[in-house]
Design an enzyme around this catalytic site. Structure first.
Site, PDB file in Angstrom:
ATOM      1  N   HIS A 121       0.840  -1.162  -0.122  1.00 43.62           N
ATOM      2  CA  HIS A 121      -0.090  -0.042  -0.064  1.00 43.62           C
ATOM      3  C   HIS A 121       0.819   1.137  -0.116  1.00 43.62           C
ATOM      4  CE1 HIS A 121      -2.835   2.983   1.707  1.00 43.62           C
ATOM      5  NE2 HIS A 121      -3.820   2.001   1.465  1.00 43.62           N
ATOM      6  N   ASP A 198       3.170  -4.836   8.130  1.00 41.26           N
ATOM      7  CA  ASP A 198       1.997  -3.714   8.002  1.00 41.26           C
ATOM      8  C   ASP A 198       0.810  -5.004   8.177  1.00 41.26           C
ATOM      9  OD1 ASP A 198      -0.231  -2.694   7.188  1.00 41.26           O
ATOM     10  OD2 ASP A 198       0.552  -1.646   5.444  1.00 41.26           O
ATOM     11  N   GLN A 201      -4.314  -5.396   6.722  1.00 45.66           N
ATOM     12  CA  GLN A 201      -5.253  -6.315   6.248  1.00 45.66           C
ATOM     13  C   GLN A 201      -5.064  -7.702   6.750  1.00 45.66           C
ATOM     14  OE1 GLN A 201      -7.296  -5.357   3.755  1.00 45.66           O
ATOM     15  NE2 GLN A 201      -6.820  -3.281   3.740  1.00 45.66           N
ATOM     16  N   LYS A 224     -10.579  -1.327  10.872  1.00 47.56           N
ATOM     17  CA  LYS A 224     -10.568  -2.729   9.988  1.00 47.56           C
ATOM     18  C   LYS A 224     -10.991  -3.969  10.661  1.00 47.56           C
ATOM     19  CE  LYS A 224      -7.438  -0.649   6.376  1.00 47.56           C
ATOM     20  NZ  LYS A 224      -8.178  -0.443   5.309  1.00 47.56           N
ATOM     21  N   CYS A 362      -4.850   2.451  -3.560  1.00 46.02           N
ATOM     22  CA  CYS A 362      -3.681   2.701  -3.071  1.00 46.02           C
ATOM     23  C   CYS A 362      -2.280   1.731  -3.447  1.00 46.02           C
ATOM     24  CB  CYS A 362      -3.726   3.117  -1.504  1.00 46.02           C
ATOM     25  SG  CYS A 362      -4.897   4.702  -1.230  1.00 46.02           S
TER      26      CYS A 362
END
Length: 404
Positions: A121, A198, A201, A224, A362
């Site tokens: 991203h 990261d 997600q 999220k 993104c």
């Protein structure tokens, strides 16, 4: 097995209509919907506690502090951090990454190398580019293949004693690829490099065990994982957090201040300057509780069924191509229909109540790799159903007829 009707009843927004049609919400990769218990937690804070934390001797301040720090403890337990002070509250994944890059500005020197993956991203690309411009470090990219998987032999070849930090997502937001992060963490450590994961997600789908993974940093966003927007977590190993300088100066992050010298507070407060999003931090703990009550094994089973069913149904559409066919994948389907721009499909099916994401997500380097302007992304959560997938497929077919 999940009682889907009971689960869906927890989410007030799922009962509403959009453009006169029942809402089918397949944009969970952008943000998840919020259960009533999370909405209630925010409301309760402002109605019953509303006071600043860590600073007041009065009762409301102590109640707010206790609730906020209890939430930190819940998240520590959830990700299995060794210490509560390794869990920092942030405004989201982007904030967490920028905090780390700011710290590494004091460590890196010209010629040092940062490895980033081709699946990232923009939030996990741009801050590192800015860091390279500031320090003279060099950004190296781990390439991907046509299936949307990182090429591990290329990763191995890029690692060297010049590598100071590796940064990679746990799961790709654009393709749903689950990266082999344990392998990547172990390899990075063998050359003495730190590694940041990261997890934005990943956390809606699984429970990361940061001690088992042995990552140096793990970042994610609360919104999220059924929590509020404007909340997030940066996990960092104690040794690294002690090594990095503060990201921001202000109240709360200091021990003593004079005009001659300031000494910083101990962890975690060293990195938590100013009044935080107290209600959001408390409600994030509520969201984590809710997700654990649902159960991540149940979540994974439900989402795997949705992924398999959605893939099968969409591939029935002539001219449809799925981007991202990794062996290890979560409940994201990125697709296009030959000869039709993804934006046009997304606009038409919105009129039919179907919420998907269209564009580059993104993640423009991924779209450049596939030589496409973007994709239609359907991202499923545990509260979605196969019947909703059928509605989406019917809507996509209708849009295809209208646009052909």
């Amino acid at each position: 097995m999940l009682d889907i009707n009971k689960i869906r009843a927890d989410f007030p927004i799922l009962t509403q209509k959009v453009n006169g049609k029942p809402l089918v919400y397949f944009d969970n990769g952008a943000t998840s919907q919020k259960p009533q218990v999370v909405i209630d937690a925010i409301s309760k804070y402002y109605q019953e506690i509303n006071a600043n934390i860590h600073r007041g001797v009065h009762t409301l301040s102590q109640l707010a502090t206790d609730a906020y720090e209890t939430s930190r403890g819940k998240i520590q337990s959830h990700i299995n951090a060794k210490f509560a002070h390794e869990v920092l509250f942030t405004s989201g994944t982007t904030h967490g990454i920028n905090l780390v890059t700011n710290g590494f500005a004091a460590i890196l020197k010209p010629g040092d190398e940062i490895l980033v993956s081709a699946l990232e991203h923009h939030s996990n690309i741009v801050p590192w580019q800015m860091l390279c411009e500031k320090t003279g470090a060099v950004l190296r990219v781990i390439p991907m293949n046509q299936e949307g998987e990182l090429i591990m032999s290329e990763y191995d070849a890029l690692l060297s004693n010049k590598t100071k930090i590796v940064t990679v997502n746990h799961i790709s937001n654009a393709l749903g690829t689950v990266n082999p992060i344990k392998y990547m963490i172990d390899k990075a450590h063998k050359v003495g490099a730190a590694i940041l994961i990261d997890g934005a997600q990943a956390v809606p789908h699984l429970k990361p065990d940061v001690q088992e993974l042995d990552c140096d940093f793990y970042v994610f966003s609360g919104h999220k994982i059924c929590g509020p927007t404007g909340t997030g977590i940066l996990y960092g190993k104690e040794a690294w957090l002690n090594k990095l300088p503060p990201y921001q100066g202000g109240g709360e992050m200091i021990k003593e201040v004079s005009f001659e010298k300031t000494t910083y507070a101990e962890l975690p407060h060293k990195f938590e300057a100013g009044t935080p999003n107290i209600a959001g931090g408390i409600a994030l703990g509520t969201a984590v509780d809710y997700m654990n009550e649902v159960g991540f094994n149940n979540i994974q089973q439900q989402e795997k069924e949705l992924l398999d069913y959605g893939t099968k149904r969409l591939l029935e559409i002539e001219g449809l191509k799925i981007f991202g066919t990794a062996k290890e994948k979560t409940s994201v389907i990125s697709f296009n229909i030959e000869g039709i721009h993804p934006y046009d499909i997304g606009t038409i099916i919105d009129k039919l109540g179907i919420a998907v994401r269209t564009g580059h997500h993104c993640a423009q380097p991924i779209m450049t790799f596939f030589n496409i302007p973007g994709t239609i992304r359907a991202s499923f959560a545990f509260y979605n159903t196969k019947e909703e997938i059928d509605l989406m497929v019917a809507a996509v077919k209708k849009a295809q007829l209208m646009l052909s």
